[in-house]
Motif scaffolding. Structure first.
Motif, PDB file in Angstrom:
ATOM      1  N   UNK A 264      32.903  38.309  54.061  1.00  0.00           N
ATOM      2  CA  UNK A 264      33.842  38.833  53.068  1.00  0.00           C
ATOM      3  C   UNK A 264      34.740  37.705  52.579  1.00  0.00           C
ATOM      4  N   UNK A 265      35.465  37.949  51.477  1.00  0.00           N
ATOM      5  CA  UNK A 265      36.393  36.935  50.986  1.00  0.00           C
ATOM      6  C   UNK A 265      37.795  37.199  51.557  1.00  0.00           C
ATOM      7  N   UNK A 266      38.681  36.244  51.377  1.00  0.00           N
ATOM      8  CA  UNK A 266      40.038  36.325  51.948  1.00  0.00           C
ATOM      9  C   UNK A 266      40.812  37.513  51.388  1.00  0.00           C
ATOM     10  N   UNK A 267      40.590  37.841  50.129  1.00  0.00           N
ATOM     11  CA  UNK A 267      41.293  38.977  49.514  1.00  0.00           C
ATOM     12  C   UNK A 267      40.902  40.298  50.190  1.00  0.00           C
ATOM     13  N   UNK A 268      39.615  40.466  50.430  1.00  0.00           N
ATOM     14  CA  UNK A 268      39.155  41.697  51.093  1.00  0.00           C
ATOM     15  C   UNK A 268      39.652  41.728  52.537  1.00  0.00           C
ATOM     16  N   UNK A 269      39.662  40.592  53.211  1.00  0.00           N
ATOM     17  CA  UNK A 269      40.178  40.535  54.580  1.00  0.00           C
ATOM     18  C   UNK A 269      41.640  40.977  54.612  1.00  0.00           C
ATOM     19  N   UNK A 270      42.426  40.518  53.648  1.00  0.00           N
ATOM     20  CA  UNK A 270      43.843  40.896  53.592  1.00  0.00           C
ATOM     21  C   UNK A 270      44.007  42.395  53.333  1.00  0.00           C
ATOM     22  N   UNK A 271      43.188  42.959  52.450  1.00  0.00           N
ATOM     23  CA  UNK A 271      43.270  44.393  52.162  1.00  0.00           C
ATOM     24  C   UNK A 271      42.894  45.224  53.391  1.00  0.00           C
ATOM     25  N   UNK A 272      41.871  44.802  54.113  1.00  0.00           N
ATOM     26  CA  UNK A 272      41.468  45.533  55.326  1.00  0.00           C
ATOM     27  C   UNK A 272      42.553  45.417  56.392  1.00  0.00           C
ATOM     28  N   UNK A 273      43.131  44.228  56.551  1.00  0.00           N
ATOM     29  CA  UNK A 273      44.216  44.067  57.521  1.00  0.00           C
ATOM     30  C   UNK A 273      45.425  44.920  57.150  1.00  0.00           C
ATOM     31  N   UNK A 274      45.717  45.048  55.858  1.00  0.00           N
ATOM     32  CA  UNK A 274      46.824  45.908  55.426  1.00  0.00           C
ATOM     33  C   UNK A 274      46.546  47.368  55.779  1.00  0.00           C
ATOM     34  N   UNK A 275      45.307  47.807  55.587  1.00  0.00           N
ATOM     35  CA  UNK A 275      44.946  49.180  55.950  1.00  0.00           C
ATOM     36  C   UNK A 275      45.047  49.391  57.456  1.00  0.00           C
ATOM     37  N   UNK A 276      44.645  48.396  58.235  1.00  0.00           N
ATOM     38  CA  UNK A 276      44.781  48.498  59.683  1.00  0.00           C
ATOM     39  C   UNK A 276      46.251  48.525  60.102  1.00  0.00           C
ATOM     40  N   UNK A 277      47.092  47.784  59.389  1.00  0.00           N
ATOM     41  CA  UNK A 277      48.537  47.824  59.653  1.00  0.00           C
ATOM     42  C   UNK A 277      49.091  49.217  59.355  1.00  0.00           C
ATOM     43  N   UNK A 278      48.591  49.849  58.290  1.00  0.00           N
ATOM     44  CA  UNK A 278      49.023  51.210  57.945  1.00  0.00           C
ATOM     45  C   UNK A 278      48.617  52.192  59.029  1.00  0.00           C
ATOM     46  N   UNK A 279      47.420  52.026  59.562  1.00  0.00           N
ATOM     47  CA  UNK A 279      46.958  52.886  60.651  1.00  0.00           C
ATOM     48  C   UNK A 279      47.867  52.738  61.874  1.00  0.00           C
ATOM     49  N   UNK A 280      48.217  51.507  62.194  1.00  0.00           N
ATOM     50  CA  UNK A 280      49.127  51.271  63.319  1.00  0.00           C
ATOM     51  C   UNK A 280      50.504  51.880  63.046  1.00  0.00           C
TER      52      UNK A 280
END
Length: 89
Positions: free
Chosen positions: A53-69
């Motif tokens: 994946x690219x860095x932008x998608x990695x950041x979006x997925x990490x943001x979603x994981x932060x929301x889950x937390x």
């Protein structure tokens, strides 16, 4: 439930890579994506890379994981976690 976790390759061998992600350093199986250059982002499931994946998608997925937390911690305002969603739900 299995969650995809983005990690970035630090060092790569033929079958495994040493990567850094939200949970620190991990050893990632590269069987499905092959060898990757340091700096490459991978989406992993159970410490196996499934997609480059690219860095932008990695950041979006990490943001979603932060929301889950945050939801798990009882927070209710998720407006800061989904900047990539440019629409009303």
């Amino acid at each position: 439930m299995c969650l995809g976790i983005p990690v970035q390759v630090i060092e790569c061998g033929e079958h495994f890579a040493r990567c850094a992600g939200r949970n620190g350093e991990v050893r990632v199986d590269l069987s499905l994506v092959g060898q990757q250059l340091p700096g490459t982002w991978l989406l992993t499931f159970l410490e196996a890379a499934r997609e480059v994946i690219d860095a932008e998608r990695a950041a979006a997925i990490n943001a979603a994981l932060n929301a889950l937390a945050a939801a798990h911690a009882g927070e209710t305002d998720f407006s800061d976690f989904f900047a990539d969603l440019d629409r009303e739900p």
